[in-house]
Design an enzyme around this catalytic site. Sequence first.
Site, PDB file in Angstrom:
ATOM      1  N   ASP A   1       2.030   2.496   3.376  1.00 38.89           N
ATOM      2  CA  ASP A   1       1.419   3.786   3.669  1.00 38.89           C
ATOM      3  C   ASP A   1       2.335   4.857   3.072  1.00 38.89           C
ATOM      4  O   ASP A   1       3.502   4.581   2.777  1.00 38.89           O
ATOM      5  CB  ASP A   1       1.296   3.941   5.187  1.00 38.89           C
ATOM      6  CG  ASP A   1       0.699   5.281   5.571  1.00 38.89           C
ATOM      7  OD1 ASP A   1      -0.262   5.709   4.909  1.00 38.89           O
ATOM      8  OD2 ASP A   1       1.205   5.908   6.521  1.00 38.89           O
TER       9      ASP A   1
ATOM     10  N   ASP B   1       3.024   3.376   9.791  1.00 39.13           N
ATOM     11  CA  ASP B   1       3.608   3.937  11.013  1.00 39.13           C
ATOM     12  C   ASP B   1       2.612   4.663  11.912  1.00 39.13           C
ATOM     13  O   ASP B   1       2.942   5.018  13.031  1.00 39.13           O
ATOM     14  CB  ASP B   1       4.734   4.915  10.653  1.00 39.13           C
ATOM     15  CG  ASP B   1       4.194   6.212  10.056  1.00 39.13           C
ATOM     16  OD1 ASP B   1       3.180   6.138   9.324  1.00 39.13           O
ATOM     17  OD2 ASP B   1       4.772   7.282  10.324  1.00 39.13           O
TER      18      ASP B   1
END
Length: 654
Positions: A355, A548
């Site tokens: 990400d 996250d």
Amino acid sequence: DTPVLKKRLYASLGFLIVLMYLSMGHMMWSWPVPAVLEKNHVAMGLIQLLLTVIIMVVNQKFFISGFQSLWHRAPNMDTLVALGAGASYVYSTYALFAMTDAQMHMDMEQVMSLMHEFYFESAAMILTLITVGKMLEARSKGRTTDALKSLMKLAPKTAVVVRDGMEQEVPIRQVLKGDVFVVRPGENIPVDGVVLEGSSAVNESALTGESIPVDKEAGSQVSAATLNQSGFLRCEATRVGEDTTLSQIIQMVSDAAATKAPIAKIADRVSGVFVPAVIGIAVVTILVWLAAGQDIGFALARGISVLVISCPCALGLATPVAIMVGNGMGAKNGIMFKTAVSLEETGKMQIVALDKTGTITKGNFVVQKVVALNRLTEKQILTVAADCELDSTHPIGISIVTEARERNLELVRPQQAEEISGKGIRAVFPEGTVLCGSKGLLETYQVDTEKYCGDVYGTQVLVAIDGELAGYLVIADIIKNEARSAVQRMKSQSLITAMLTGDAKDSAEAVAQQTGIDEVHAQLLPEDKLEHLRDIRKKHGAVMFVGDGINDAPVLAGADVGAAMGNGADAAIEAADVVFMTSSVDAIPEAVGIARRTGRIAMENVVFALVIKFLIMILGFLGYANMWMAVFADTGVAMLCVLNSIRVLYAGKQ
């Protein structure tokens, strides 16, 4: 249990030394013994029998486990230990009874001959040396959890909470969620919480491995077992007991130790086939030597040698010790493998998908550039934009206000402000009307944006005054300092890198270009990320995804290995197989390197144990390996497996 194992080992060694003195010291080198035993061979045999019985009782666990497994038709390592020691003992007892018969018939030549048929010391030596191997295994496992033990010691036993307006010290177990607690300089934070008042620098190295203290102020998160270094903090407890970060780390390591990696299951399957095969080979060995004309003593000794050397103790140590050392090495570096399976699978990854925000970047928006297009200066453009965003709660708006205040600019609130959802703000000042937001916002109000060229990297916030474009700001997330070097390390490990992000394509590609990431997949919804992950898997192979956010939870669960940054959302951490407590991109190649070393060393142990045992077993079958050679070879292989596993701690990074 190491203390119990230690007592067993010391007791076994004590009685074994006496037994060896009588059986070998006296018989082979004529070491002195009491006069009453000098010519009394039966008494010598009885003492050896009693000493062996004591050692067998001390190590009765091998016999209980081994024969129970045999009874249930699932023989294991303990079965071979029990059979090897038991066969030596039974044959020696038979020789002792034969000696008494020879002495009754005054056949002293036969009595002396039978003295050499005692293998009591072999039975005792088997049990003692296998216990030495078990002790080495326990000590190796203990070393890997030293970091966790020290972490547990850091956790305070008490906390100072505020109740009824008064500070009172209470046991840590009595702290409840929502309680207000205080931490003074030099004290450890008792539970996870959020700072209500005060500011300080907190040393979080115990949890994250980061040596630089982290500044804390109102609104900051604090974790149990971290050290408050400077200021006074007043905090509210958010997670207590088993819910704290510290407790979850300990539980992760405990769960990892309790699970078996695929390679460990292979060793178990090998042992399951190996044990009955070896019992059969031992029986065949005895029968072959009897058929060749050898006496029962010689044939039985060869069969027992096969049983002893074939005991797969090294197979039992081969994978658990390597996995425990690897898991402990990960914990030392702030890498938490939730299970042994996740540790082994991490080493098999072929592509790492990341990400962007919060993983490759810091997740903090900052003003990278201010551009003035006509009569206003850059400082004036920033001031006007910050005036519009003064009451904004959007991260981009907050970053603009923060930048203006850091430059000590004087800000004023607009007379009227209207937020246009998803586009920006229209504000009215005495000097005129200001539009602050996206290109789409300005076009809605027919503002000419031809002068606006845009920037490749970052989010652009345009500023128009009274219908004319005055300038723009470039807002961007900061790339983590170590991101580029970490990506290069991944490439050196032959890993393909990809980015899966919901951010704009231009912004994502700019980050990829700066860090060296191979593939970019941008403007993705959570379900799109999962779909792209499956496509990447089909194209390249096993995928580790690192994220996250809450929106990353589905793709973390869907990846071959999901890895979450420790500063991420609880949902992401819960869905992940691996957690990086440091929140550093460097942890990714480090985790892969540790996993690969662990897997390689575990496989080396399995192959080495099988090859050596097979060779010695052939020698035992042919009569070239006696029981002493068998015992020492078996223990040597087990010890070498333990020592080889410790190489995980010292092997170079990959």
